[in-house]
Write an enzyme that holds these catalytic residues in place. Structure first.
Site, PDB file in Angstrom:
ATOM      1  N   HIS A   1      -3.550  -5.072   0.478  1.00 47.65           N
ATOM      2  CA  HIS A   1      -2.987  -5.603   1.726  1.00 47.65           C
ATOM      3  C   HIS A   1      -3.154  -7.121   1.770  1.00 47.65           C
ATOM      4  CE1 HIS A   1      -2.329  -1.792   3.920  1.00 47.65           C
ATOM      5  NE2 HIS A   1      -3.361  -1.352   3.220  1.00 47.65           N
TER       6      HIS A   1
ATOM      7  N   GLU B   1      -1.440  -8.732   4.420  1.00 49.96           N
ATOM      8  CA  GLU B   1      -0.928  -9.034   5.756  1.00 49.96           C
ATOM      9  C   GLU B   1      -1.962  -8.905   6.863  1.00 49.96           C
ATOM     10  OE1 GLU B   1      -0.881  -4.601   5.798  1.00 49.96           O
ATOM     11  OE2 GLU B   1      -0.846  -6.194   4.299  1.00 49.96           O
TER      12      GLU B   1
ATOM     13  N   CYS C   1       0.836  -1.203   0.000  1.00 54.46           N
ATOM     14  CA  CYS C   1       0.000   0.000   0.000  1.00 54.46           C
ATOM     15  C   CYS C   1       0.872   1.254   0.000  1.00 54.46           C
ATOM     16  CB  CYS C   1      -0.996  -0.024   1.162  1.00 54.46           C
ATOM     17  SG  CYS C   1      -2.414   1.072   0.887  1.00 54.46           S
TER      18      CYS C   1
END
Length: 246
Positions: free
Chosen positions: A175, A177, A87
């Site tokens: 994202h 994670e 990001c």
């Protein structure tokens, strides 16, 4: 040793950190938002992972760490150290490589699919990745592609979703994670500004997390494993990154 760069307390390495621990891969976290300085020499690390944050890449007057971070990433690129930006980390990669960061045609907050380009289908980072599975997004900006970059993934709302710069620097606009804890923390922190008057969207995103979790975690682990293979191949060829433990 892998370096992980954080910009804000609630945007940490999440499942990426869990993956590295499971592989016995040592890493060091630098928390820029807490005033910790970046290392002088990125060559001490065999890879650099730069995480997300709510700031814009050009807000250097407001966030004093952004200017030295840009210079640090430029050193990483020059040394051809494997890099993965998530990001904001992808947008910082674009800036360091000479490209602009602009407003995304669509502010993406929630679960969206991305489409791999021909280059993406052939790139080792996306080996075994299934783009039909939704991935998590929270961004209003979008990186442009540097002159020495390749577009690896796109989507109708935000056409630049993943890129490769040079030999082994990658940026992901989405994202991979996140956990349920991080999504809740982001909703508590960001919903008022990013989704004014739409608290129901936060609940919907969390409901979707549990619906997609199994495939989402598997997709994330695929990308993590692929990136670690890229890192280890680079290291085995003696292309930088001596093993240093802090």
């Amino acid at each position: 040793m892998i370096l992980i760069v954080k910009h804000i307390d609630i945007e940490g390495p999440g499942t990426f950190g869990d993956f590295l621990k499971s592989k016995g891969e040592p890493y060091q976290i630098v928390e820029l938002g807490a005033g910790e300085p970046l290392p002088d020499d990125p060559k001490k690390f065999k890879a650099v992972i730069v995480l997300g944050g709510p700031m814009n890449v050009d807000e250097e007057d407001k966030y004093s760490f952004l200017k030295p971070e840009n210079e640090f990433i430029q050193k990483v690129l020059k040394a051809e150290i494997p890099y993965l930006g998530i990001c904001l980390g992808s947008q910082l990669l674009a800036k360091a490589a000479g490209a602009k960061v602009v407003k995304s045609p669509v502010k993406e907050i929630g679960w969206y699919t991305v489409e791999l380009t021909k280059d993406g289908q052939q790139d080792p980072l996306f080996k075994g990745y299934n783009p039909a599975d939704p991935i998590y997004h929270w961004h209003g900006d979008m990186f442009q592609i540097p002159s020495n970059g390749k577009l690896l993934a796109r989507a109708s709302g935000c056409p630049h979703q993943a890129m490769k710069v040079g030999k082994n620097a990658y940026g992901l606009q989405f994202h991979v994670e996140v956990t349920d804890k991080s999504i809740k923390e982001w909703c508590d922190e960001y919903v008022a500004n990013d989704l004014p008057g739409r608290p129901e969207h936060a609940k919907s995103m969390m409901d979707d997390y549990w619906k997609y979790k199994k495939k989402f975690d598997a997709q994330a682990n695929t990308l993590y494993d692929n990136f670690l293979k890229i890192v280890n191949l680079h290291t085995s060829r003696g292309c930088g990154g001596q093993e240093v433990f802090a």
